[in-house]
Design a protein around this motif. Structure first.
Motif, PDB file in Angstrom:
ATOM      1  N   UNK A  31       0.841  -1.197   0.000  1.00  0.00           N
ATOM      2  CA  UNK A  31       0.000   0.000   0.000  1.00  0.00           C
ATOM      3  C   UNK A  31       0.877   1.249   0.000  1.00  0.00           C
ATOM      4  N   UNK A  32       1.925   1.237   0.828  1.00  0.00           N
ATOM      5  CA  UNK A  32       2.841   2.382   0.900  1.00  0.00           C
ATOM      6  C   UNK A  32       3.547   2.607  -0.434  1.00  0.00           C
ATOM      7  N   UNK A  33       4.021   1.500  -1.042  1.00  0.00           N
ATOM      8  CA  UNK A  33       4.724   1.614  -2.324  1.00  0.00           C
ATOM      9  C   UNK A  33       3.771   2.048  -3.431  1.00  0.00           C
ATOM     10  N   UNK A  34       2.537   1.544  -3.391  1.00  0.00           N
ATOM     11  CA  UNK A  34       1.534   1.974  -4.379  1.00  0.00           C
ATOM     12  C   UNK A  34       1.288   3.472  -4.272  1.00  0.00           C
ATOM     13  N   UNK A  35       1.159   3.952  -3.040  1.00  0.00           N
ATOM     14  CA  UNK A  35       1.004   5.399  -2.838  1.00  0.00           C
ATOM     15  C   UNK A  35       2.205   6.142  -3.407  1.00  0.00           C
ATOM     16  N   UNK A  36       3.413   5.608  -3.154  1.00  0.00           N
ATOM     17  CA  UNK A  36       4.624   6.234  -3.668  1.00  0.00           C
ATOM     18  C   UNK A  36       4.681   6.219  -5.184  1.00  0.00           C
ATOM     19  N   UNK A 332      22.170  -5.538  -6.685  1.00  0.00           N
ATOM     20  CA  UNK A 332      22.283  -5.731  -8.136  1.00  0.00           C
ATOM     21  C   UNK A 332      21.277  -4.860  -8.905  1.00  0.00           C
ATOM     22  N   UNK A 333      20.033  -4.790  -8.425  1.00  0.00           N
ATOM     23  CA  UNK A 333      18.971  -4.142  -9.198  1.00  0.00           C
ATOM     24  C   UNK A 333      18.470  -2.824  -8.586  1.00  0.00           C
ATOM     25  N   UNK A 334      19.290  -2.186  -7.771  1.00  0.00           N
ATOM     26  CA  UNK A 334      18.875  -0.963  -7.099  1.00  0.00           C
ATOM     27  C   UNK A 334      18.446   0.142  -8.045  1.00  0.00           C
ATOM     28  N   UNK A 335      19.182   0.354  -9.119  1.00  0.00           N
ATOM     29  CA  UNK A 335      18.856   1.444 -10.044  1.00  0.00           C
ATOM     30  C   UNK A 335      17.568   1.158 -10.808  1.00  0.00           C
ATOM     31  N   UNK A 336      17.374  -0.080 -11.214  1.00  0.00           N
ATOM     32  CA  UNK A 336      16.132  -0.448 -11.908  1.00  0.00           C
ATOM     33  C   UNK A 336      14.930  -0.266 -10.999  1.00  0.00           C
ATOM     34  N   UNK A 337      15.088  -0.611  -9.746  1.00  0.00           N
ATOM     35  CA  UNK A 337      14.025  -0.423  -8.758  1.00  0.00           C
ATOM     36  C   UNK A 337      13.676   1.054  -8.623  1.00  0.00           C
ATOM     37  N   UNK A 338      14.677   1.915  -8.575  1.00  0.00           N
ATOM     38  CA  UNK A 338      14.438   3.361  -8.436  1.00  0.00           C
ATOM     39  C   UNK A 338      13.662   3.912  -9.626  1.00  0.00           C
ATOM     40  N   UNK A 339      13.907   3.355 -10.819  1.00  0.00           N
ATOM     41  CA  UNK A 339      13.224   3.839 -12.009  1.00  0.00           C
ATOM     42  C   UNK A 339      11.730   3.637 -11.982  1.00  0.00           C
ATOM     43  N   UNK A 340      11.244   2.699 -11.182  1.00  0.00           N
ATOM     44  CA  UNK A 340       9.811   2.427 -11.090  1.00  0.00           C
ATOM     45  C   UNK A 340       9.052   3.653 -10.580  1.00  0.00           C
ATOM     46  N   UNK A 341       9.712   4.498  -9.796  1.00  0.00           N
ATOM     47  CA  UNK A 341       9.043   5.631  -9.167  1.00  0.00           C
ATOM     48  C   UNK A 341       9.102   6.902 -10.016  1.00  0.00           C
ATOM     49  N   UNK A 346      19.601  11.365 -11.801  1.00  0.00           N
ATOM     50  CA  UNK A 346      20.493  11.657 -10.681  1.00  0.00           C
ATOM     51  C   UNK A 346      19.982  11.030  -9.383  1.00  0.00           C
ATOM     52  N   UNK A 347      18.661  11.045  -9.189  1.00  0.00           N
ATOM     53  CA  UNK A 347      18.076  10.424  -7.998  1.00  0.00           C
ATOM     54  C   UNK A 347      18.254   8.907  -8.055  1.00  0.00           C
ATOM     55  N   UNK A 348      18.033   8.310  -9.253  1.00  0.00           N
ATOM     56  CA  UNK A 348      18.206   6.864  -9.415  1.00  0.00           C
ATOM     57  C   UNK A 348      19.642   6.451  -9.122  1.00  0.00           C
ATOM     58  N   UNK A 349      20.620   7.291  -9.540  1.00  0.00           N
ATOM     59  CA  UNK A 349      22.023   6.992  -9.255  1.00  0.00           C
ATOM     60  C   UNK A 349      22.301   7.029  -7.753  1.00  0.00           C
TER      61      UNK A 349
END
Length: 441
Positions: A31-36, A332-341, A346-349
């Protein structure tokens, strides 16, 4: 739940009580991630940052809920272990009423302090607008959230964790639908996200209240006279959980202050996105903790301390394996995860760099969380409070202010892993001390 049943298959019992709790907690994370997701993609990074600036308010309510709920449910578990259902029901009723009164008064106080809070956080312009729009609605939502959390704890104490899981499943789906309609389609911004959360909490509380109207349950609402001794023991038992959540509030405030000082809004947004993943793992750890808490309190009520210790050991092993999986995945997948939002490059990096350091946290956080909740269930509030204080206030605050001043954003990411590792050393020492005490009896 009988001691014989627990001893016959400890792992199965842990999973039977913990998995529904974990699923419920993960769905709360969803729910929190969906809101985000909807806030980041349909409103913007500033809206995410504004919501994150107010998270200390949420942590205070969570602290109240866990303090009163865990404290009351531990007493209730011991009474159920001693076959005193009437007193257990009275403790349940008093716990719910106490939490409701505290939360309502808190919402009124925070509402009156909005302007000073915004000044301290240095939030102005768009950040101020988003903050105000979101949290004025959430001040109605949070008391309901606390009541729902406490009702869930007592439903688990009654031996029906599956009920909480089902409520969470429906709540998660309902929240996603409402976010899509209110934020995605009707463009209501952060207000839409807050209204969606409010509707979901109203639904969850109504359904859980209905559970306690059933004639077949062991715990029910019952007329009671306020028992000062029960309230005192409740707050004492739950003090470490309150310290832990208040520590999260204080540390979040400190992180936001440091990030705004050294990095700016992008740093807050990056920390928010990484925080969703950390929040997810912590919900798994807390889910296991909530699952074994009634089991351990029943064991101690029945003088089966060695069984309680074995339940803790098994749970710690499970959480280490899960933490290792989290660490490897986000490393391993931190940057790909950030792209979802929908954040900028620069924030993804920043998020990707953060996970390379922060991954260590996943290996130790579960150990510290479980040990703290274990000591609470045993009635050893001092040891539990020590663990919570170290990982949430003493060490974390010191590292939060020192490390960023030396290493900037890298120092922000280093604070939590260092804290959890050092706390784990102290936690292990407390476990060994208790073990020697029990063996010497």
């Amino acid at each position: 739940m009988e001691i014989k049943e627990i001893n016959e298959n400890k792992l199965q019992t842990i999973l039977r009580f913990s998995v529904p709790s974990i699923i419920a907690m993960l769905l709360q994370t969803a729910i929190t991630i969906t809101d985000g997701y909807f806030t980041g993609n349909y409103v913007g990074e500033n809206a995410l940052a504004a919501i994150n600036l107010g998270l200390p308010i949420l942590y205070f309510y969570l602290g109240v809920g866990l303090c009163v709920g865990v404290g009351g449910s531990v007493i209730c578990g011991r009474l159920l272990g001693a076959k005193d259902k009437q007193k257990a029901s009275e403790v349940f009723s008093q716990t719910v009423v106490t939490a409701a009164v505290i939360c309502i008064l808190t919402s009124l106080a925070v509402f009156l302090l909005f302007s000073p809070i915004l000044k301290v956080l240095r939030a102005d312009g768009e950040l101020s607008v988003y903050f105000t729009e979101y949290y004025r609605i959430m001040l109605v939502n949070y008391p309901l959230m606390v009541i729902g959390t406490i009702l869930g704890m007592f439903i688990r104490a009654d031996g029906k964790p599956q009920v909480c899981m089902l409520v969470s499943i429906v709540s998660c789906v309902l929240n996603a639908v409402l976010d899509y309609i209110l934020v995605g389609r009707l463009a209501m911004g952060v207000q839409g996200s807050a209204v969606a959360s409010l509707i979901v909490q109203v639904f969850a509380v109504i359904v859980q209240l209905g559970y306690f109207l059933k004639p077949s349950i062991s715990i029910r609402f019952r007329r009671f006279s306020f028992d000062t001794a029960v309230n005192k023991e409740t707050f004492f038992n739950g003090s470490s959980e309150f310290i832990g959540e208040m520590a999260s509030a204080i540390s979040m405030f400190a992180f936001n202050y440091v990030l705004m000082k050294y990095v700016g809004t992008e740093g807050v947004a990056a920390f928010t996105i990484l925080g969703f993943a950390v929040y997810g793992y912590s919900m798994i750890a807390i889910g296991f903790g909530q699952g074994i808490t009634p089991l351990i309190s029943i064991c101690w009520g029945a003088k089966e301390q060695k069984t309680a210790m074995e339940l803790r050991r098994i749970t710690n092993k499970i959480l280490f394996i899960i933490g290792l999986i989290f660490a490897v995945f986000f490393f391993v997948f931190g940057k790909s995860y950030a792209g979802v939002f929908g954040c900028s490059g620069s924030v993804a990096d920043m998020v990707s760099a953060g996970f390379r350091i922060y991954a260590v946290t996943f290996l130790f956080m579960g150990y510290d969380v479980i040990n703290s909740m274990y000591f609470t269930s045993c009635g050893d509030a001092l040891s539990s409070a020590l663990i919570s204080s170290l990982r949430g206030i003493v060490l974390l605050l010191a590292f939060t202010f020192i490390f960023p001043a030396i290493w900037g954003m890298t120092g922000v990411w280093l604070a939590a892993p260092t804290t959890e590792v050092l706390t784990a050393v102290v936690s292990a020492g407390l476990i060994m001390k208790q073990k020697k005490m029990i063996e010497s009896r």
